[in-house]
Design an enzyme around this catalytic site. Sequence first.
Site, short mmCIF file in Angstrom:
data_model
loop_
_atom_site.label_atom_id
_atom_site.label_comp_id
_atom_site.label_asym_id
_atom_site.label_seq_id
_atom_site.Cartn_x
_atom_site.Cartn_y
_atom_site.Cartn_z
N LYS A 35 0.84 -1.20 0.00
CA LYS A 35 0.00 0.00 0.00
C LYS A 35 0.88 1.26 0.00
O LYS A 35 2.11 1.16 0.09
CB LYS A 35 -0.90 -0.01 1.24
CG LYS A 35 -0.13 -0.02 2.56
CD LYS A 35 -1.06 -0.09 3.74
CE LYS A 35 -0.25 -0.12 5.05
NZ LYS A 35 -1.11 -0.10 6.24
N ARG A 130 -8.93 0.33 16.43
CA ARG A 130 -8.86 1.13 15.21
C ARG A 130 -9.94 0.58 14.28
O ARG A 130 -11.06 1.08 14.28
CB ARG A 130 -7.46 1.06 14.60
CG ARG A 130 -7.18 2.09 13.54
CD ARG A 130 -5.73 2.06 13.08
NE ARG A 130 -5.34 0.78 12.48
CZ ARG A 130 -4.15 0.55 11.93
NH1 ARG A 130 -3.22 1.50 11.93
NH2 ARG A 130 -3.87 -0.62 11.40
N TYR A 250 18.78 29.13 9.01
CA TYR A 250 17.67 29.91 9.54
C TYR A 250 17.63 29.86 11.06
O TYR A 250 17.85 28.80 11.67
CB TYR A 250 16.34 29.36 9.00
CG TYR A 250 16.09 29.64 7.54
CD1 TYR A 250 16.01 30.94 7.07
CD2 TYR A 250 15.93 28.59 6.63
CE1 TYR A 250 15.78 31.20 5.73
CE2 TYR A 250 15.70 28.84 5.29
CZ TYR A 250 15.62 30.15 4.84
OH TYR A 250 15.40 30.40 3.51
N MET A 298 14.29 24.06 2.61
CA MET A 298 13.47 23.39 1.61
C MET A 298 14.31 22.58 0.63
O MET A 298 13.94 21.45 0.25
CB MET A 298 12.62 24.40 0.84
CG MET A 298 11.73 23.76 -0.23
SD MET A 298 10.76 24.96 -1.17
CE MET A 298 9.57 25.47 0.08
#
Length: 362
Positions: A35, A130, A250, A298
């Site tokens: 999957k 679940r 950053y 990024m």
Amino acid sequence: MSRPICAQINLAALRHNLTQVRQLAPHSKIWAVIKANGYGHGIVRVAQQCSSADGFAVASLDEALILRQQGFLHRILLLEGIFQPEEMPLVEQHRLDLVLHSPHQVEWLLAYQPKFALKVWLKLDTGMHRLGFDPVSFAQSMLKIRNSLPQLRLNLMSHFASVTEDTVFTRQQQVCFEQQAKDYQCPMSLANSAALQRLPQTHLDWVRPGIMLYGAGIMPEFRSLFQPVLTFQTQIISLKWIAQGEAVGYGQTWVAQKPSLIGVAAAGYGDGYPRHAPSGTPVLVNNQRVPIAGRVSMDMLTLDLTAIAGAVNIGDPVVLWGEGLPVDEIAEKAGTIGYELLCGITQRVPIKEIEREPDHVR
């Protein structure tokens, strides 16, 4: 020219890992769980390499139809069943194994009245809470199906919640399943990747290896047997020395404690590298471990290369995870799991297929 980043898929490792699963569970059939686009490896690619599995397990009808359209005639298990009653004709047409986990799905099945002997898997909730029937509704649903559709081939399954974390609860789940299943003579499936490794008594008729097929989620005692399939790699694209006290990236979260060689690798969260990986998370540069320095951007990672300053150049290879650096280790550093990292590599990352047998079987 494209960026140097790529996801390298070792096809031989996929086949090798499936062989190892077969050796761990020699008396069980295998659902190869493919999957989520084969856990990010490509659903068709994985199916081709795992064609010796007894069947494929997918999350939904659309994934099953991809396999049928590609010519795979294997049994295909719909792990979440159907999401609306209109899907039943396609389930029957393509002879899919259907999981039923809720009363409404049973009603959809009974209303449809399939003509052929579909294979249906009733899922018992043994404590994960679940998907799955509680023991009372499990017995009721089984009786309904047997009385209304005696031609169907019934099977039983459940799913473990915490094999590696809570052995007491895992045993409770196992006992619950055994108590509910004892009155039925039909194929059963209980073992996922973790249980396949740790609990041979739960192998039963079918095992469901997922993450272990891809060489991740491997217990320490079995790590020598399995190979990472996907190696996420890139190159060094910049080198510069900075002075003691200078910051990188950053937010200026990493500050050089001494004169430091900073390298930039062409990879970032836009490629699927986890943004929350902290400074100190390792990568391999020329097969040497070096740490990330500063926040993930990024498109770029900044690395502290001071320790290997005399042995690194522009264009040198960088392994983000894979061969020599388990994805589970990077996931732990980033506060997640290897599943998420493998599934999260983005579409802009090109795939490169290779054939490289593990060292010990060459």
